[in-house]
Design an enzyme around this catalytic site. Structure first.
Site, PDB file in Angstrom:
ATOM      1  N   THR A  78       1.893 -35.017 -10.044  1.00 28.04           N
ATOM      2  CA  THR A  78       1.437 -35.090 -10.703  1.00 28.04           C
ATOM      3  C   THR A  78       3.014 -34.084 -11.645  1.00 28.04           C
ATOM      4  O   THR A  78       4.247 -33.198 -11.046  1.00 28.04           O
ATOM      5  CB  THR A  78       1.144 -33.488 -10.355  1.00 28.04           C
TER       6      THR A  78
ATOM      7  N   PHE B 215       4.915 -31.803 -14.078  1.00 27.33           N
ATOM      8  CA  PHE B 215       4.209 -30.369 -14.759  1.00 27.33           C
ATOM      9  C   PHE B 215       6.013 -30.245 -15.809  1.00 27.33           C
ATOM     10  O   PHE B 215       6.819 -30.204 -15.510  1.00 27.33           O
ATOM     11  CB  PHE B 215       5.197 -29.724 -13.355  1.00 27.33           C
TER      12      PHE B 215
END
Length: 280
Positions: A175, A177
């Protein structure tokens, strides 16, 4: 050393907290919020100094809500990082795997562990609002027939026992960020790094060739686009915003020429931030 008050969405132990650690290390003190818009509001209202939000996952795709918030709130991207997502099966101490009948977690996490559920058809998957929150709930209620899918940090924080590690289907699960600051306080860092990335959003008229001409502003300067995504433009059905990432600093000459060129073609243009590129 003064701590940087940093907001994120989720409970303590969420993957966003690991992103905070990667971005700010020991300089950060963390404040969890229930909703993404709560994080953005806290930042613009000066209740936190910085915010860390997920923007896309290599398997689940973009976090569309946060793309909308980046445009809605007066914030700026100052850094990015990529977090390897490791899903662990966590239960109360003393609970054995053969006791498990229910597993709680965020719907995205559940869907990233389908091979595990296929191999264990007697185990029911139950959606919950947050990965770390599911671990917190299982521990707080001392459930003897249930487990959560969450990070190892969540297991440590809430006193859980990891029954199985890394149960995600795909180990190349990351992921991305963003670290956000209020726009007036954000600065393009002069860090001695080779690779930079710039994010922006623009709209253009709905006429033939408009998007092609807009993108050519970067191609003509040999600027590499790493992402382009469209989002619906609120209040104007079937018209779209285009979010773009390109490699380069916004104050470099080539980037400035490309942005000036795009400004002539676009109905609206906003640079969301220029920052050192995160490592994969």
């Amino acid at each position: 050393m003064k701590k940087i008050r940093t907001g994120f969405q989720g409970e303590l132990g969420a993957f966003s907290q690991e992103a905070v650690r990667q971005l700010l290390g020991q300089r950060a003190s963390v404040t969890p919020f229930q909703r993404f818009d709560d994080v953005f509001k806290a930042l613009v209202d000066k209740r936190v100094d910085a915010a860390v939000i997920p923007i896309e996952n290599t398997l689940a795709g973009s976090v569309h809500e946060n793309y909308d918030h980046l445009l809605e709130y007066d914030v700026r991207i100052v850094a990015e990082t990529n977090v390897r997502i490791v899903h662990n099966l966590i239960a109360c101490p003393g609970v054995r795997f053969r006791d498990i009948r229910r597993v709680y977690s965020h719907p995205v996490a559940l869907n990233q562990c389908l091979d595990f559920f296929s191999a264990n058809p007697a185990v029911e998957k139950i959606p919950y609002y947050d990965t770390a929150g599911s671990a917190k709930m299982v521990m707080a209620e001392n459930l003897g027939d249930a487990a959560a899918i969450a990070s190892s940090i969540a297991a440590a924080i809430y006193g859980g026992h990891i029954l199985k590690r890394s149960i995600e289907d795909d180990r190349r699960n990351f992921t991305r960020f963003f670290l956000l600051r209020r726009t007036r306080e954000a600065r393009v860092a002069k860090a001695a790094v080779e690779h930079w990335k710039t994010s922006l959003v623009f709209t253009t008229r709905n006429v033939p060739g408009a998007l092609f001409r807009s993108i050519s502003a970067f191609a003509l300067r040999d600027l590499n686009l790493t992402k382009i995504e469209s989002r619906p433009l609120r209040g104007k059905p079937w018209e779209y915003l285009f979010y773009v990432d390109f490699l380069g600093r916004e104050d470099d000459e080539r980037a400035q020429n490309a942005l000036n060129h795009l400004q002539e073609l676009a109905d609206f243009l906003r640079v969301l931030g220029s920052y050192p590129r995160g490592e994969s």
